[in-house]
Design an enzyme around this catalytic site. Sequence first.
Site, PDB file in Angstrom:
ATOM      1  N   PRO A   1      -2.437  -0.519  19.487  1.00  0.00           N
ATOM      2  CA  PRO A   1      -2.262  -0.958  18.097  1.00  0.00           C
ATOM      3  C   PRO A   1      -2.518   0.107  17.032  1.00  0.00           C
ATOM      4  CG  PRO A   1      -4.279  -1.881  19.025  1.00  0.00           C
ATOM      5  CD  PRO A   1      -3.574  -1.193  20.139  1.00  0.00           C
TER       6      PRO A   1
ATOM      7  N   TYR B   1      -8.648   4.486   8.672  1.00  0.00           N
ATOM      8  CA  TYR B   1      -8.769   4.782  10.115  1.00  0.00           C
ATOM      9  C   TYR B   1      -9.899   5.795  10.256  1.00  0.00           C
ATOM     10  CZ  TYR B   1      -4.152   2.754  11.181  1.00  0.00           C
ATOM     11  OH  TYR B   1      -3.086   1.915  11.366  1.00  0.00           O
TER      12      TYR B   1
ATOM     13  N   HIS C   1       0.845  -1.203   0.000  1.00  0.00           N
ATOM     14  CA  HIS C   1       0.000   0.000   0.000  1.00  0.00           C
ATOM     15  C   HIS C   1       0.875   1.246   0.000  1.00  0.00           C
ATOM     16  CE1 HIS C   1      -3.775  -2.034   1.939  1.00  0.00           C
ATOM     17  NE2 HIS C   1      -3.400  -2.598   0.811  1.00  0.00           N
TER      18      HIS C   1
ATOM     19  N   LYS D   1       2.557  -0.527  15.266  1.00  0.00           N
ATOM     20  CA  LYS D   1       4.005  -0.540  15.512  1.00  0.00           C
ATOM     21  C   LYS D   1       4.541  -1.781  16.231  1.00  0.00           C
ATOM     22  CE  LYS D   1       5.668   3.141  13.755  1.00  0.00           C
ATOM     23  NZ  LYS D   1       5.494   2.657  12.401  1.00  0.00           N
TER      24      LYS D   1
ATOM     25  N   TYR E   1       4.769   6.357  10.418  1.00  0.00           N
ATOM     26  CA  TYR E   1       4.001   5.143  10.126  1.00  0.00           C
ATOM     27  C   TYR E   1       4.819   4.184   9.282  1.00  0.00           C
ATOM     28  CZ  TYR E   1      -0.288   2.387   9.551  1.00  0.00           C
ATOM     29  OH  TYR E   1      -1.230   1.391   9.600  1.00  0.00           O
TER      30      TYR E   1
HETATM   31  P1  FAD Z   1       4.396 -12.408  21.078  1.00  0.00           P
HETATM   32  O1  FAD Z   1       3.770 -12.388  19.726  1.00  0.00           O
HETATM   33  O2  FAD Z   1       3.527 -12.193  22.268  1.00  0.00           O
HETATM   34  O3  FAD Z   1       5.167 -13.767  21.223  1.00  0.00           O
HETATM   35  C1  FAD Z   1       5.683 -14.216  22.457  1.00  0.00           C
HETATM   36  C2  FAD Z   1       5.708 -15.722  22.446  1.00  0.00           C
HETATM   37  O4  FAD Z   1       6.277 -16.178  23.658  1.00  0.00           O
HETATM   38  C3  FAD Z   1       4.316 -16.314  22.367  1.00  0.00           C
HETATM   39  O5  FAD Z   1       4.269 -17.242  21.305  1.00  0.00           O
HETATM   40  C4  FAD Z   1       4.111 -16.965  23.712  1.00  0.00           C
HETATM   41  O6  FAD Z   1       3.296 -18.122  23.643  1.00  0.00           O
HETATM   42  C5  FAD Z   1       5.534 -17.281  24.125  1.00  0.00           C
HETATM   43  N1  FAD Z   1       5.748 -17.389  25.565  1.00  0.00           N
HETATM   44  C6  FAD Z   1       5.198 -16.639  26.556  1.00  0.00           C
HETATM   45  N2  FAD Z   1       5.634 -17.062  27.754  1.00  0.00           N
HETATM   46  C7  FAD Z   1       6.462 -18.102  27.523  1.00  0.00           C
HETATM   47  C8  FAD Z   1       7.209 -18.953  28.365  1.00  0.00           C
HETATM   48  N3  FAD Z   1       7.173 -18.832  29.694  1.00  0.00           N
HETATM   49  N4  FAD Z   1       7.962 -19.919  27.797  1.00  0.00           N
HETATM   50  C9  FAD Z   1       8.001 -20.073  26.447  1.00  0.00           C
HETATM   51  N5  FAD Z   1       7.295 -19.283  25.598  1.00  0.00           N
HETATM   52  C10 FAD Z   1       6.540 -18.316  26.130  1.00  0.00           C
HETATM   53  N6  FAD Z   1       1.768  -4.802  15.604  1.00  0.00           N
HETATM   54  C11 FAD Z   1       2.112  -4.247  14.406  1.00  0.00           C
HETATM   55  O7  FAD Z   1       3.296  -3.988  14.196  1.00  0.00           O
HETATM   56  N7  FAD Z   1       1.215  -3.952  13.426  1.00  0.00           N
HETATM   57  C12 FAD Z   1      -0.101  -4.194  13.600  1.00  0.00           C
HETATM   58  O8  FAD Z   1      -0.879  -3.975  12.678  1.00  0.00           O
HETATM   59  C13 FAD Z   1      -0.526  -4.731  14.867  1.00  0.00           C
HETATM   60  N8  FAD Z   1      -1.829  -4.987  15.112  1.00  0.00           N
HETATM   61  C14 FAD Z   1      -2.174  -5.664  16.242  1.00  0.00           C
HETATM   62  C15 FAD Z   1      -3.504  -5.973  16.393  1.00  0.00           C
HETATM   63  C16 FAD Z   1      -3.893  -6.691  17.534  1.00  0.00           C
HETATM   64  C17 FAD Z   1      -5.350  -7.013  17.704  1.00  0.00           C
HETATM   65  C18 FAD Z   1      -2.907  -7.091  18.513  1.00  0.00           C
HETATM   66  C19 FAD Z   1      -3.306  -7.895  19.730  1.00  0.00           C
HETATM   67  C20 FAD Z   1      -1.596  -6.774  18.353  1.00  0.00           C
HETATM   68  C21 FAD Z   1      -1.206  -6.053  17.232  1.00  0.00           C
HETATM   69  N9  FAD Z   1       0.116  -5.712  17.018  1.00  0.00           N
HETATM   70  C22 FAD Z   1       0.469  -5.071  15.856  1.00  0.00           C
HETATM   71  C23 FAD Z   1       1.143  -6.079  17.992  1.00  0.00           C
HETATM   72  C24 FAD Z   1       1.898  -7.362  17.632  1.00  0.00           C
HETATM   73  O9  FAD Z   1       0.991  -8.410  17.428  1.00  0.00           O
HETATM   74  C25 FAD Z   1       2.900  -7.698  18.751  1.00  0.00           C
HETATM   75  O10 FAD Z   1       3.676  -6.563  19.021  1.00  0.00           O
HETATM   76  C26 FAD Z   1       3.809  -8.893  18.362  1.00  0.00           C
HETATM   77  O11 FAD Z   1       3.085 -10.086  18.455  1.00  0.00           O
HETATM   78  C27 FAD Z   1       5.041  -8.960  19.264  1.00  0.00           C
HETATM   79  O12 FAD Z   1       5.770 -10.129  18.982  1.00  0.00           O
HETATM   80  P2  FAD Z   1       6.617 -10.856  20.124  1.00  0.00           P
HETATM   81  O13 FAD Z   1       7.253 -12.027  19.464  1.00  0.00           O
HETATM   82  O14 FAD Z   1       7.443  -9.864  20.830  1.00  0.00           O
HETATM   83  O15 FAD Z   1       5.544 -11.312  21.201  1.00  0.00           O
HETATM   84  C1  DHB Z   2      -4.185  -3.657  11.372  1.00  0.00           C
HETATM   85  C2  DHB Z   2      -3.889  -3.599  12.710  1.00  0.00           C
HETATM   86  C3  DHB Z   2      -3.544  -2.395  13.267  1.00  0.00           C
HETATM   87  O1  DHB Z   2      -3.225  -2.317  14.571  1.00  0.00           O
HETATM   88  C4  DHB Z   2      -3.487  -1.238  12.506  1.00  0.00           C
HETATM   89  O2  DHB Z   2      -3.143  -0.078  13.097  1.00  0.00           O
HETATM   90  C5  DHB Z   2      -3.787  -1.309  11.154  1.00  0.00           C
HETATM   91  C6  DHB Z   2      -4.132  -2.525  10.590  1.00  0.00           C
HETATM   92  C7  DHB Z   2      -4.537  -4.975  10.775  1.00  0.00           C
HETATM   93  O3  DHB Z   2      -4.716  -5.916  11.551  1.00  0.00           O
HETATM   94  O4  DHB Z   2      -4.643  -5.083   9.552  1.00  0.00           O
END
Ligand code: FAD
Ligand code: DHB
Length: 398
Positions: free
Chosen positions: A300, A208, A79, A304, A392
């Site tokens: 969210p 948005y 995009h 980021k 962004y």
């Molecule tokens: P996580 O994805 O939380 O992974 C951590 C892992 O560690 C998990 O698999 C968990 O099971 C495991 N774990 C936990 N405890 C233990 C343990 N004791 N032993 C072993 N394993 C363990 N970010 C964006 O950049 N863009 C977006 O558009 C965006 N939209 C989002 C929309 C929603 C609805 C949500 C909920 C989040 C969104 N985010 C977005 C945020 C993004 O999903 C997270 O920042 C990302 O998942 C971070 O990755 P991570 O690997 O640090 O953590």
């Molecule tokens: C999506 C999630 C977000 O948090 C955002 O700011 C934009 C898009 C998505 O899930 O597509």
Amino acid sequence: MTENSVPDRTQVGIVGGGPAGLMLGQLLHLQGIDSVILERRPAEHVIERVRAGVLEQTTVDLLTEAGVGGRLHREGMRHDGIYIAFGGSRHHIDFSALTGGRTITIYGQNEVVRDLIDARRATGAPLLFETPDVSVQDLDTSRPRIRFSERGRPRELTCDFIAGCDGFHGICRASIPAARFRTFERIYPFGWLGILAAAPPASDEIVYSHHDRGFALFSMRSPTITRLYLQCAPDEDLDRWPDDRIWKELQTRLRTDDGWRPNEGAILQKGVTGMRSFVVEPMRHGPLFLAGDAAHIVPPTGAKGLNLAMADVWRLADALAAFYTSGNAGPLETYSDRGLRRVWRAQRFSWWMTSMLHKNESDTAFDERRQLAELDYLVSSSAAMTSLAESYSGAPLG
Ligand code: FAD
Ligand code: DHB
């Protein structure tokens, strides 16, 4: 489930097999550094978890360089910008024109995770799922250990370094003595109700939307799947949201005066997420390095979280490579300070997007008018649009 046999010793023990842990494993593998990844949940759960969808240009470049960009380039939806809607109109912000060609790509986090798991399996390096009882020990020494069990058998893994990639609720941050870190937090009085629907996206780019009834977001996953979010209470009860109520509310909040509205279809998945800003300082304790959501959470709205997690593990892998190839510990020493600069910029941006677009029950009539003035300024000033576009689409790494 054992993916590959787990040794008793490794260079980097990685707790958490989400995007941060898996990408770190891939980057270390490319540098010839051994790692073991321990993930508490089953592989299917990690792959199917529907979460983020927006990848910054920086993240796309990093995944490509790490050799996991093949499907992303074939199936991801590039995009040039986003729409901001308020007062019945949609306004386009053209990131590509404003930032000299930087774009974003829509590609589900679960697809990134699937590609990284495939890449890890292809390397034969250890990745263990379903390890619920991980603990980290001896963080005040240079031989930290991870205890866990493998199919019911207690195991111990001695490491040079441990990477805490275990998300916000993980055990790594919780294992650091309280006197050794400081946290910063803001909890927002709202959440997002998110759905995935079998409907072709009605817009070519994300929308948005600011609305009197609350924020709404239109996004997508593929030419046949739409992803939508509604501002709701942080503890919203999904049982109060039958499908027809969700569609009615989405249509009300997203529809614009030019007749644009999202297409409807079968709802494939629903969930509610609370929203918080959180930072831990420093992101390191001795041989333990925190990365991704284990170290910081953003609301969210600025998309980021996943992108910050990718920037953290790039910096960590780069610092570990400097240590192992030339004995230079300098980049490891500055891992936290350099990361926090990017984290706080993302915090500012995510807080700003969130406050500009959400309805806050405690806002006065003054605040509401100020919010509309902010939106009006944003879409009529190229300086303001450039600022949003820069933040962004993501700053280059390093
Ligand atoms: P996580 O994805 O939380 O992974 C951590 C892992 O560690 C998990 O698999 C968990 O099971 C495991 N774990 C936990 N405890 C233990 C343990 N004791 N032993 C072993 N394993 C363990 N970010 C964006 O950049 N863009 C977006 O558009 C965006 N939209 C989002 C929309 C929603 C609805 C949500 C909920 C989040 C969104 N985010 C977005 C945020 C993004 O999903 C997270 O920042 C990302 O998942 C971070 O990755 P991570 O690997 O640090 O953590
Ligand atoms: C999506 C999630 C977000 O948090 C955002 O700011 C934009 C898009 C998505 O899930 O597509």
